[in-house]
Scaffold this active site. Structure first.
Site, PDB file in Angstrom:
ATOM      1  N   LYS A  39       0.887  -1.190   0.431  1.00 29.25           N
ATOM      2  CA  LYS A  39       0.295  -0.012  -0.248  1.00 29.25           C
ATOM      3  C   LYS A  39       1.155   1.256  -0.181  1.00 29.25           C
ATOM      4  O   LYS A  39       0.601   2.345  -0.188  1.00 29.25           O
ATOM      5  CB  LYS A  39      -1.026   0.073   1.391  1.00 29.25           C
ATOM      6  CG  LYS A  39      -0.411   0.004   2.868  1.00 29.25           C
ATOM      7  CD  LYS A  39      -1.359   0.199   3.659  1.00 29.25           C
ATOM      8  CE  LYS A  39      -1.161   0.003   5.370  1.00 29.25           C
ATOM      9  NZ  LYS A  39      -0.507   1.558   4.961  1.00 29.25           N
ATOM     10  N   ARG A 134      -6.353   2.735  16.994  1.00 25.68           N
ATOM     11  CA  ARG A 134      -6.710   2.609  16.138  1.00 25.68           C
ATOM     12  C   ARG A 134      -7.844   1.458  16.156  1.00 25.68           C
ATOM     13  O   ARG A 134      -9.361   1.471  16.952  1.00 25.68           O
ATOM     14  CB  ARG A 134      -6.052   2.561  15.060  1.00 25.68           C
ATOM     15  CG  ARG A 134      -6.134   2.959  13.490  1.00 25.68           C
ATOM     16  CD  ARG A 134      -5.161   3.137  12.726  1.00 25.68           C
ATOM     17  NE  ARG A 134      -4.929   1.466  12.085  1.00 25.68           N
ATOM     18  CZ  ARG A 134      -4.283   1.235  10.648  1.00 25.68           C
ATOM     19  NH1 ARG A 134      -3.419   2.414  10.483  1.00 25.68           N
ATOM     20  NH2 ARG A 134      -3.597   0.021  10.858  1.00 25.68           N
TER      21      ARG A 134
END
Length: 363
Positions: A39, A134
């Site tokens: 990514k 997160r």
């Protein structure tokens, strides 16, 4: 194809392969499998293919379109979806990825349903929040109940393991003590389900220091590594690790000089707001020689994180499509048409590889 088209991102695939092989060997020596994360370079399929050729069992990314592009390119690997899935993309997650990271029962139920419709068995890793705040289960009882439900009721899913993420939001360090909390979670689940899980996924590049220092908790057997391979800079620049055995110039950003003039270093007139709504501050250093390159914030986002290979260049700032360089003290006499080269960090490469204005070439 115009070979002189700029801005240009030059990708050295041999250097990338060297970095992949190096990290794989270090991890494999400690019983750790590497899921190669693509990514950071926006899933460039040529880069993804290097991970596959190096023997990564899983190639990992946070965007399904990157998986689809890699598959269409012919990359021969299984894929891991490392952003917890949207409910709306459950069908595509099952279609495109062999394994996904999860933290919501409603999504797990949808994945189970879609796996049944597609006659597939989809692996899931349940994420645990160890304090970075997160994604992941915070309540350990909720984690256990989710694991039991996947194991005993969601028959089209395979409870493949548990994982965590550290250092991306809350900047929490992946210390041995912190990662041992993940080991405690996996042992709690294994005791209840009566079998050993395949994966204990101990994080990303921020957990790689445990490999370098040889103090990774024994049960951690997978890392999801991107930056430490494609750039190999953060561990050196931020944490002081010696990364001299890695190539840090896999990616070279090139931009063409479009103006060279001597101008005041302090704007003339009433200072208000720049193109992004900021109220900038300037230092008056008199008249300096300045160069503008045909590259802007839409291509790299953070002007202060571009790294000129000519160390005499000072980046003054940027607007959307122009970057202003102070070349007053440069040994090279920059002229219009010259090409300036930059190294990238993680924060800039994700934009440069995602910009339609930047031409990508491979060597």
């Amino acid at each position: 194809m115009n070979k002189n088209k700029y801005p240009k991102l030059v990708v050295d695939l041999k250097k990338l392969r060297h970095n992949i092989d190096h990290v794989l060997i270090k991890c494999q020596d400690q019983g750790i499998e590497v899921a190669g994360v693509i990514k950071g370079c926006t899933g460039l399929p040529e880069c993804a293919n290097q991970f596959a050729l190096a023997g990564c069992r899983y190639i990992a990314t946070s965007r399904l379109e990157q998986i689809e592009e890699a598959r269409n390119f012919g990359v021969q690997s299984d894929f891991m979806m490392i952003r917890i899935p949207m409910l709306s993309e459950a069908a595509d997650v099952v279609r495109l990825a062999e394994v996904s990271l999860n933290s919501e029962m409603k999504v797990l139920e949808a994945l189970n349903h879609q796996a049944g419709l597609q006659d597939r068995r989809h692996k899931v890793i349940l994420m645990v929040d160890l304090g970075d705040l997160r994604e992941g289960y915070w309540d350990k009882e909720e984690l256990l109940q989710a694991a039991l439900r996947v194991e005993n009721e969601l028959y089209n899913l395979e409870l493949a393991g548990i994982g965590t993420n550290l250092g991306c939001y809350g900047a929490i360090a992946a210390t041995p003590e912190k990662l041992n909390e993940l080991v405690e979670c996996v042992e709690m689940i294994e005791e209840k389900i009566g079998r050993e899980l395949e994966f204990v996924s101990g994080g990303s590049t921020t957990s790689y220091p445990r490999v370098l220092e040889g103090n990774m908790p024994r049960r951690i057997n997978q890392l999801r590594i991107g930056e430490a391979i494609i750039l190999a800079k953060d561990l050196q620049d931020l944490w002081g690790f010696d990364m001299s055995d890695m190539h840090q110039d896999v990616f070279t950003l090139q931009a063409e000089v479009i103006e060279v003039k001597e101008k005041p270093s302090y704007p003339v007139g009433q200072i208000e707001f720049d193109a992004f709504g900021n109220h900038p501050a300037f230092e008056d250093q008199g008249v300096h020689k300045r160069a503008i390159i045909g590259l802007g914030k839409v291509d790299f986002a953070f002007a202060d994180m571009l790294l000129p290979r000519d160390e005499d260049i000072k980046i003054l700032g940027a607007s959307s499509d122009h970057t202003i360089l102070d070349v007053q003290n440069c040994k090279h006499d920059y002229k219009v048409g010259d090409v300036v080269e930059f190294d990238l960090c993680y924060a800039t490469i994700v934009y440069a590889t995602n910009s339609q204005n930047v031409d990508v070439v491979y060597i």
